[in-house]
Write a protein that holds these residues in place. Structure first.
Motif, PDB file in Angstrom:
ATOM      1  N   ILE A  52     -27.350 -24.613 -29.273  1.00 30.89           N
ATOM      2  CA  ILE A  52     -27.226 -25.519 -30.341  1.00 30.89           C
ATOM      3  C   ILE A  52     -28.523 -26.445 -30.585  1.00 30.89           C
ATOM      4  O   ILE A  52     -28.431 -26.499 -31.797  1.00 30.89           O
ATOM      5  CB  ILE A  52     -26.390 -26.708 -29.960  1.00 30.89           C
ATOM      6  N   SER A  53     -29.358 -27.113 -29.921  1.00 31.26           N
ATOM      7  CA  SER A  53     -30.441 -27.521 -30.123  1.00 31.26           C
ATOM      8  C   SER A  53     -31.507 -26.723 -30.389  1.00 31.26           C
ATOM      9  O   SER A  53     -31.797 -26.555 -31.812  1.00 31.26           O
ATOM     10  CB  SER A  53     -31.213 -27.324 -28.680  1.00 31.26           C
ATOM     11  N   ILE A  54     -31.779 -25.173 -30.436  1.00 32.07           N
ATOM     12  CA  ILE A  54     -32.090 -24.082 -30.941  1.00 32.07           C
ATOM     13  C   ILE A  54     -32.015 -23.792 -32.675  1.00 32.07           C
ATOM     14  O   ILE A  54     -32.653 -23.437 -33.646  1.00 32.07           O
ATOM     15  CB  ILE A  54     -32.110 -22.762 -31.236  1.00 32.07           C
ATOM     16  N   SER A  60     -37.182 -29.025 -30.118  1.00 30.63           N
ATOM     17  CA  SER A  60     -36.500 -28.675 -28.851  1.00 30.63           C
ATOM     18  C   SER A  60     -36.756 -28.084 -27.486  1.00 30.63           C
ATOM     19  O   SER A  60     -37.263 -28.145 -26.836  1.00 30.63           O
ATOM     20  CB  SER A  60     -35.186 -29.320 -28.756  1.00 30.63           C
ATOM     21  N   THR A  61     -36.899 -27.241 -28.280  1.00 31.29           N
ATOM     22  CA  THR A  61     -36.828 -25.386 -27.394  1.00 31.29           C
ATOM     23  C   THR A  61     -38.442 -25.993 -26.620  1.00 31.29           C
ATOM     24  O   THR A  61     -37.752 -25.754 -25.335  1.00 31.29           O
ATOM     25  CB  THR A  61     -36.690 -24.202 -28.325  1.00 31.29           C
ATOM     26  N   ILE A  62     -39.115 -26.503 -27.027  1.00 39.60           N
ATOM     27  CA  ILE A  62     -40.227 -26.143 -26.001  1.00 39.60           C
ATOM     28  C   ILE A  62     -40.161 -27.429 -25.454  1.00 39.60           C
ATOM     29  O   ILE A  62     -40.551 -27.242 -23.611  1.00 39.60           O
ATOM     30  CB  ILE A  62     -41.902 -26.792 -27.410  1.00 39.60           C
ATOM     31  N   ILE A 179     -30.980 -34.435 -29.392  1.00 38.94           N
ATOM     32  CA  ILE A 179     -30.274 -33.478 -28.683  1.00 38.94           C
ATOM     33  C   ILE A 179     -31.193 -33.237 -27.336  1.00 38.94           C
ATOM     34  O   ILE A 179     -30.705 -32.648 -26.100  1.00 38.94           O
ATOM     35  CB  ILE A 179     -30.786 -31.977 -29.664  1.00 38.94           C
ATOM     36  N   PHE A 180     -32.493 -33.228 -27.049  1.00 38.18           N
ATOM     37  CA  PHE A 180     -33.167 -33.177 -25.869  1.00 38.18           C
ATOM     38  C   PHE A 180     -32.447 -33.996 -25.297  1.00 38.18           C
ATOM     39  O   PHE A 180     -32.159 -34.023 -23.814  1.00 38.18           O
ATOM     40  CB  PHE A 180     -34.729 -33.205 -25.160  1.00 38.18           C
ATOM     41  N   TYR A 181     -32.444 -35.322 -24.860  1.00 34.15           N
ATOM     42  CA  TYR A 181     -32.249 -36.083 -24.291  1.00 34.15           C
ATOM     43  C   TYR A 181     -30.505 -36.480 -23.622  1.00 34.15           C
ATOM     44  O   TYR A 181     -30.208 -35.855 -22.653  1.00 34.15           O
ATOM     45  CB  TYR A 181     -32.069 -38.053 -24.979  1.00 34.15           C
ATOM     46  N   ARG A 182     -29.633 -35.739 -24.626  1.00 33.62           N
ATOM     47  CA  ARG A 182     -28.449 -35.311 -24.396  1.00 33.62           C
ATOM     48  C   ARG A 182     -28.310 -34.182 -23.399  1.00 33.62           C
ATOM     49  O   ARG A 182     -27.184 -33.988 -22.960  1.00 33.62           O
ATOM     50  CB  ARG A 182     -27.670 -35.784 -25.510  1.00 33.62           C
TER      51      ARG A 182
END
Length: 201
Positions: A52-54, A60-62, A179-182
């Protein structure tokens, strides 16, 4: 698994050793299966979050890669100590069980009243075992609680890279960070779960 095992060296074990091995292993087997089921579920959720993040925020992938690599290195470094301490604790508990069985099964030792000497040896073995378990607990607490400073560190890096290198607008940065935090708790759970399964195994 225990019932189907071929105990090739059972003639070298006393009754107390067999009892201790069986009672400990049944508990471990149940715990490992339970943790493995949770680990598989966490993997599925973590993979879904990353997909989902991608799609929504590729930046956020990094952050996920950095977090994943960091946890892989931490677990690789600490797992050998966790396994070593678990093995030494188990060895000492098994030895204390064997000593207790031999002491109370021999009528002559009970008549000679060598209780003080026996309790001293037993206390030493149990203290060794508990010290190894304590070391493992310290490692486990560190692994469990290191994710908060790590996540904050990666969030700062993410903001810095997005703002000054990729020139992303604030709205995109906020979506990426959200998104990263979740998603990061599931990534952390996968990393910690693997280390716990290896340690117990």
């Amino acid at each position: 698994n225990i019932l189907n095992s071929k105990f090739t060296k059972q003639q070298n074990l006393s009754a107390s050793d067999v009892q201790t091995i069986l009672t400990r292993n049944i508990g471990y087997a149940v715990k490992i299966r339970h943790r493995t089921a949770i680990f598989i579920g966490d993997n599925i959720l973590a993979f879904s979050y990353i997909c989902i993040s991608i799609l929504i925020a590729p930046g956020s992938t990094i952050l996920f890669i950095m977090l994943g690599v960091t946890y892989i290195l931490i677990n690789k470094f600490l797992t050998k100590y966790r396994v070593e301490y678990s093995f030494k604790a188990q060895e000492n508990y098994l030895e204390s069980g064997r000593l207790s069985y031999e002491f109370f099964s021999d009528f002559r030792t009970l008549l000679l009243n060598k209780f003080l000497n026996f309790f001293k040896i037993l206390e030493t073995k149990i203290n060794y075992a508990s010290n190894f378990q304590k070391k493992n607990d310290i490692i486990n607490i560190c692994i469990r609680n290191i994710h908060t400073p790590l996540v904050l560190f990666f969030l700062v890096i993410g903001i810095f890279l997005s703002k000054f290198f990729f020139n992303q607008p604030n709205s995109e940065i906020l979506v990426m960070l959200l998104i990263f935090y979740r998603a990061q708790p599931k990534i952390v759970a996968v990393a910690n779960g693997f280390g716990s399964i290896i340690e117990d195994s």
